[in-house]
Scaffold this motif. Structure first.
Motif, mmCIF file in Angstrom:
data_model
loop_
_atom_site.group_PDB
_atom_site.id
_atom_site.type_symbol
_atom_site.label_atom_id
_atom_site.label_comp_id
_atom_site.label_asym_id
_atom_site.label_seq_id
_atom_site.Cartn_x
_atom_site.Cartn_y
_atom_site.Cartn_z
ATOM 1 N N ALA A 232 0.847 -0.952 0.174
ATOM 2 C CA ALA A 232 -0.097 -0.148 0.226
ATOM 3 C C ALA A 232 0.722 1.357 0.532
ATOM 4 N N ILE A 233 2.058 1.204 1.146
ATOM 5 C CA ILE A 233 3.619 2.027 0.536
ATOM 6 C C ILE A 233 3.848 2.639 -0.404
ATOM 7 N N ILE A 234 3.980 1.464 -1.335
ATOM 8 C CA ILE A 234 4.595 2.096 -2.672
ATOM 9 C C ILE A 234 3.602 1.644 -3.863
ATOM 10 N N THR A 235 2.534 1.243 -3.445
ATOM 11 C CA THR A 235 1.881 0.896 -4.878
ATOM 12 C C THR A 235 0.411 2.278 -4.742
ATOM 13 N N PRO A 236 -0.257 2.978 -5.237
ATOM 14 C CA PRO A 236 -1.415 3.936 -5.477
ATOM 15 C C PRO A 236 -2.364 3.089 -4.648
ATOM 16 N N PRO A 237 -3.018 3.719 -4.261
ATOM 17 C CA PRO A 237 -4.506 2.700 -3.496
ATOM 18 C C PRO A 237 -5.321 2.149 -3.781
ATOM 19 N N ASP A 238 -5.357 1.622 -4.868
ATOM 20 C CA ASP A 238 -6.573 0.686 -5.461
ATOM 21 C C ASP A 238 -6.314 -0.915 -5.236
ATOM 22 N N ILE A 239 -6.367 -1.981 -5.073
ATOM 23 C CA ILE A 239 -6.949 -3.339 -4.493
ATOM 24 C C ILE A 239 -5.620 -3.770 -5.460
ATOM 25 N N ALA A 240 -5.775 -3.381 -6.661
ATOM 26 C CA ALA A 240 -5.503 -4.544 -7.669
ATOM 27 C C ALA A 240 -3.799 -4.358 -8.028
ATOM 28 N N SER A 241 -3.600 -2.666 -7.633
ATOM 29 C CA SER A 241 -2.405 -2.673 -7.838
ATOM 30 C C SER A 241 -1.859 -3.336 -6.906
ATOM 31 N N GLN A 242 -2.276 -3.589 -5.570
ATOM 32 C CA GLN A 242 -2.203 -4.032 -3.995
ATOM 33 C C GLN A 242 -1.404 -5.567 -4.303
ATOM 34 N N ILE A 243 -2.527 -6.316 -4.635
ATOM 35 C CA ILE A 243 -2.242 -7.861 -4.905
ATOM 36 C C ILE A 243 -1.057 -7.663 -6.071
ATOM 37 N N ILE A 244 -1.052 -7.288 -7.265
ATOM 38 C CA ILE A 244 0.179 -7.195 -7.850
ATOM 39 C C ILE A 244 1.347 -7.014 -7.340
ATOM 40 N N VAL A 245 1.532 -6.226 -6.567
ATOM 41 C CA VAL A 245 3.200 -5.919 -5.577
ATOM 42 C C VAL A 245 2.814 -6.865 -4.971
ATOM 43 N N ALA A 246 1.996 -7.201 -4.027
ATOM 44 C CA ALA A 246 2.314 -8.057 -3.047
ATOM 45 C C ALA A 246 1.630 -9.117 -3.228
ATOM 46 N N ILE A 247 1.716 -10.387 -4.713
ATOM 47 C CA ILE A 247 1.960 -11.682 -5.091
ATOM 48 C C ILE A 247 3.905 -11.656 -5.121
ATOM 49 N N PRO A 248 4.126 -11.216 -5.923
ATOM 50 C CA PRO A 248 6.294 -11.278 -6.057
ATOM 51 C C PRO A 248 6.379 -10.922 -4.250
ATOM 52 N N ILE A 249 6.199 -10.450 -3.628
ATOM 53 C CA ILE A 249 6.798 -10.074 -2.315
ATOM 54 C C ILE A 249 6.554 -11.646 -1.548
ATOM 55 N N LEU A 250 5.334 -11.646 -1.825
ATOM 56 C CA LEU A 250 4.846 -13.210 -0.373
ATOM 57 C C LEU A 250 5.582 -14.359 -1.461
ATOM 58 N N ILE A 251 6.092 -14.425 -2.933
ATOM 59 C CA ILE A 251 6.929 -15.312 -3.225
ATOM 60 C C ILE A 251 8.506 -15.681 -2.785
ATOM 61 N N LEU A 252 8.476 -14.409 -2.363
ATOM 62 C CA LEU A 252 10.376 -14.145 -2.311
ATOM 63 C C LEU A 252 10.236 -14.481 -0.333
ATOM 64 N N TYR A 253 9.089 -14.229 0.002
ATOM 65 C CA TYR A 253 8.606 -14.564 1.887
ATOM 66 C C TYR A 253 8.741 -16.288 1.905
ATOM 67 N N GLN A 254 7.940 -16.558 1.279
ATOM 68 C CA GLN A 254 7.979 -17.922 1.202
ATOM 69 C C GLN A 254 9.696 -18.759 0.046
ATOM 70 N N ILE A 255 10.566 -18.179 -0.182
ATOM 71 C CA ILE A 255 11.494 -18.820 -0.898
ATOM 72 C C ILE A 255 12.820 -18.158 0.408
ATOM 73 N N SER A 256 12.404 -17.275 0.771
ATOM 74 C CA SER A 256 13.509 -17.033 2.050
ATOM 75 C C SER A 256 13.199 -18.159 2.844
ATOM 76 N N ILE A 257 11.655 -17.930 3.350
ATOM 77 C CA ILE A 257 11.701 -19.389 4.692
ATOM 78 C C ILE A 257 12.667 -21.125 3.654
ATOM 79 N N TYR A 258 12.551 -21.086 2.136
ATOM 80 C CA TYR A 258 13.562 -22.530 2.045
ATOM 81 C C TYR A 258 15.083 -22.164 2.469
ATOM 82 N N ILE A 259 15.109 -21.168 2.198
ATOM 83 C CA ILE A 259 17.201 -20.652 1.945
ATOM 84 C C ILE A 259 17.104 -21.356 3.618
ATOM 85 N N SER A 260 16.126 -20.616 4.326
ATOM 86 C CA SER A 260 16.911 -21.188 5.889
ATOM 87 C C SER A 260 16.786 -22.403 6.326
#
Length: 276
Positions: A232-260
């Motif tokens: 929400a901070i780095i995108t405009p305040p519309d749901i579609a944009s926030q979801i588009i940005v959130a998806i790769p971040i969540l994928i990175l979080y899952q990859i981080s768990i695997y790396i850990s």
């Protein structure tokens, strides 16, 4: 200068070594910034101002996607944006040119910056850890550039499209200052580049024992809230944009768990070998 044996370096020797690494980093950024300044016409015309034109690839893709699902009345298929970019101060364009060149130099010199950082900390690592230096520099640089591209091709055009077409009254015309426009492009790209370094950060946090795979899994729900807030901070305040940005971040979080998990397993294996 630093001594040949890192283990015999005093505190002042470490400071001297750090100073030279910082000088090299600064010189590297300045050289790349100078190159960007020389080609500033290309940088502004084909990179900085490209997302404000409707022939930008992202708008074409989103226009086709909207038409595919039956949405024809969309701002992604417009002919031009309803705004102009202006310079409202005497030195506005010159300052924009200088600062854009500096940030462009930082992006271009990022692999060299990481190399200097690794060169400073590597003497304190084991020989088995130093052999992964090339992989560390490549992975860190790749994730950063991938994040910058994500910010440039996804976050920036979504933000421009939303904010340029947002209107509270037809009496108001959008005339954005050049510093405001460039700041939005810059923050979108750099913020995304830093966010994509999450797996590297988790790797080092796991190495020093600050986080574990169990902790990352336990606080996954809280991480989801943080990710949505960050989106929400780095995108405009519309749901579609926030979801588009959130998806790769969540994928990175899952990859981080695997790396850990991998880091913890490797550390456990080394402890068994040491005890044996």
């Amino acid at each position: 200068m630093a001594k040949s044996n890192p283990n015999e370096m005093s505190f002042l020797d470490h400071l001297e070594d750090l100073r030279w690494h910082l000088i090299r980093v600064t010189l590297g950024i300045l050289i790349c910034a100078t190159i960007a300044f020389i080609f500033s016409g290309f940088v502004f015309e084909h990179i900085v101002f490209a997302p404000k034109r409707m022939d930008f690839p992202t708008y074409k893709w989103l226009c086709k996607a909207s038409q595919f699902i039956g949405i024809n009345d969309t701002t992604f298929c417009a002919t031009e944006f309803p705004f102009k970019i202006q310079s409202r101060t005497v030195a506005g364009q010159f300052s924009a040119d200088i600062w854009t060149s500096i940030y462009a130099g930082l992006v271009l010199a990022f692999p060299y910056v990481i190399y200097q950082l690794w060169s400073f900390i590597s003497p304190g690592l084991h020989a088995s850890e130093r052999k992964y230096s090339k992989g560390f520099i490549f992975t860190t640089s790749f994730l950063f550039f991938l994040g910058v591209l994500f910010g440039y091709y996804i976050v920036t055009p979504l933000s421009i499209n939303f904010l340029a077409n947002y209107s509270i009254s037809p009496e108001i015309s959008n005339e954005f200052d050049i510093s405001s426009y460039i700041a939005m492009v810059r923050s979108s790209c750099l913020a995304s580049g830093l966010v994509f370094e999450l797996p590297i950060i988790i790797y080092f946090f796991t190495k020093i024992g600050l986080v574990t795979p169990q902790v990352l899994k336990k606080y996954r729900k809280f991480a989801l809230v943080i990710v949505l807030t960050l989106s929400a901070i780095i995108t405009p305040p519309d749901i579609a944009s926030q979801i588009i940005v959130a998806i790769p971040i969540l994928i990175l979080y899952q990859i981080s768990i695997y790396i850990s998990k991998i880091v913890v397993k490797n550390q456990a294996r080394k402890q068994k070998r040491a005890s044996a």
